[in-house]
Enzyme design. Structure first.
Site, PDB file in Angstrom:
ATOM      1  N   GLY A 170       0.803  -1.217   0.000  1.00 13.66           N
ATOM      2  CA  GLY A 170       0.000   0.000   0.000  1.00 13.66           C
ATOM      3  C   GLY A 170       0.834   1.263   0.000  1.00 13.66           C
ATOM      4  O   GLY A 170       1.577   1.501   0.929  1.00 13.66           O
ATOM      5  N   SER A 171       0.730   2.067  -1.033  1.00 14.48           N
ATOM      6  CA  SER A 171       1.637   3.190  -1.152  1.00 14.48           C
ATOM      7  C   SER A 171       1.241   4.107  -2.304  1.00 14.48           C
ATOM      8  O   SER A 171       0.164   3.981  -2.872  1.00 14.48           O
ATOM      9  CB  SER A 171       3.058   2.662  -1.353  1.00 14.48           C
ATOM     10  OG  SER A 171       3.039   1.503  -2.158  1.00 14.48           O
ATOM     11  N   ARG A 172       2.169   4.992  -2.681  1.00 14.96           N
ATOM     12  CA  ARG A 172       1.871   5.984  -3.701  1.00 14.96           C
ATOM     13  C   ARG A 172       3.147   6.354  -4.456  1.00 14.96           C
ATOM     14  O   ARG A 172       4.241   6.344  -3.885  1.00 14.96           O
ATOM     15  CB  ARG A 172       1.279   7.210  -3.003  1.00 14.96           C
ATOM     16  CG  ARG A 172       1.123   8.447  -3.846  1.00 14.96           C
ATOM     17  CD  ARG A 172       0.538   9.550  -2.977  1.00 14.96           C
ATOM     18  NE  ARG A 172       1.052  10.863  -3.338  1.00 14.96           N
ATOM     19  CZ  ARG A 172       0.936  11.929  -2.576  1.00 14.96           C
ATOM     20  NH1 ARG A 172       0.326  11.846  -1.410  1.00 14.96           N
ATOM     21  NH2 ARG A 172       1.430  13.087  -2.968  1.00 14.96           N
TER      22      ARG A 172
END
Length: 208
Positions: A170-172
């Site tokens: 989960g990240s960007r």
């Protein structure tokens, strides 16, 4: 195909599953069987999460491709931000061909990657010197397992779509767009690393 540097995770959960299975068979205790099934589920999840499917990136010196799988969450200030949910492929790719000028790791917090204050999160900023100018690729850690893994080094020559690293769970990823490019995506678009065109050189028509 599994992502680079994921083998230790897979070996750990497979070993744990084997231990619980052996203990469950020998003891017959319901709780141990429950732990076995939980670890078996975890094994499948880890293998699925670290998947690294083959991608074919077209040769295009006038295009920029998404650096991550996910959904475009912001397009502003010559920057495209892509949020990767836990179900997305987390291997990141270079959006443009060029030479790695610098890689800077910055410590910070661990807010959800979609949070407005995630600008303070831990991150790795990779600067790529391309024929169109410098492009920043910023990998931002999320709230879960907080590890950004880099596959590249300063001085490496990259071809668009080449793997540059991954962020776990989960990240960007934010990509800056040179001034002579038009942004070709919008908020809400689903994009795929190395495949989806997110920007194109002005007055250049992207072949479908």
């Amino acid at each position: 195909m599994l992502a680079k540097d994921s083998l230790s995770w897979v070996v750990t959960v497979v070993t744990l599953t084997g231990i619980f299975l052996t203990a469950a068979v020998l003891t017959g205790i319901d709780l141990v069987w429950y732990l076995f099934y939980m670890s078996l589920f975890l094994t499948f999840f880890v293998i699925w999460f670290f998947r690294d499917p083959d991608r074919t990136t077209r040769i295009c010196d006038h295009c920029m491709f998404s650096a991550a799988d996910g959904k475009v969450m912001d397009v502003s200030g010559r920057r495209v931000c892509v949020f990767m949910n836990v179900h997305n492929v987390h291997v990141n790719r270079t959006p443009i061909s060029g030479v790695v000028k610098s890689i800077t790791h910055k410590k910070g917090g661990y807010l959800p990657a979609f949070h407005k204050d995630s600008e303070r999160n831990e991150r790795t900023v990779t600067v790529i010197k391309s024929s169109h100018g410098e492009v920043n690729v910023t990998q931002i850690a999320g709230v879960m397992v907080r590890r950004i893994v880099s596959y590249i080094n300063v001085g490496d020559e990259l071809v668009n779509g080449e793997k540059i690293g991954m962020i776990r769970f989960g990240s960007r990823v934010d990509v800056t767009i040179p001034d002579d490019f038009d942004i070709a995506c919008k908020v809400g678009d689903r994009v795929y690393a190395g495949e989806t065109v997110i920007a194109k050189k002005k007055n250049f028509k992207v072949r479908k």
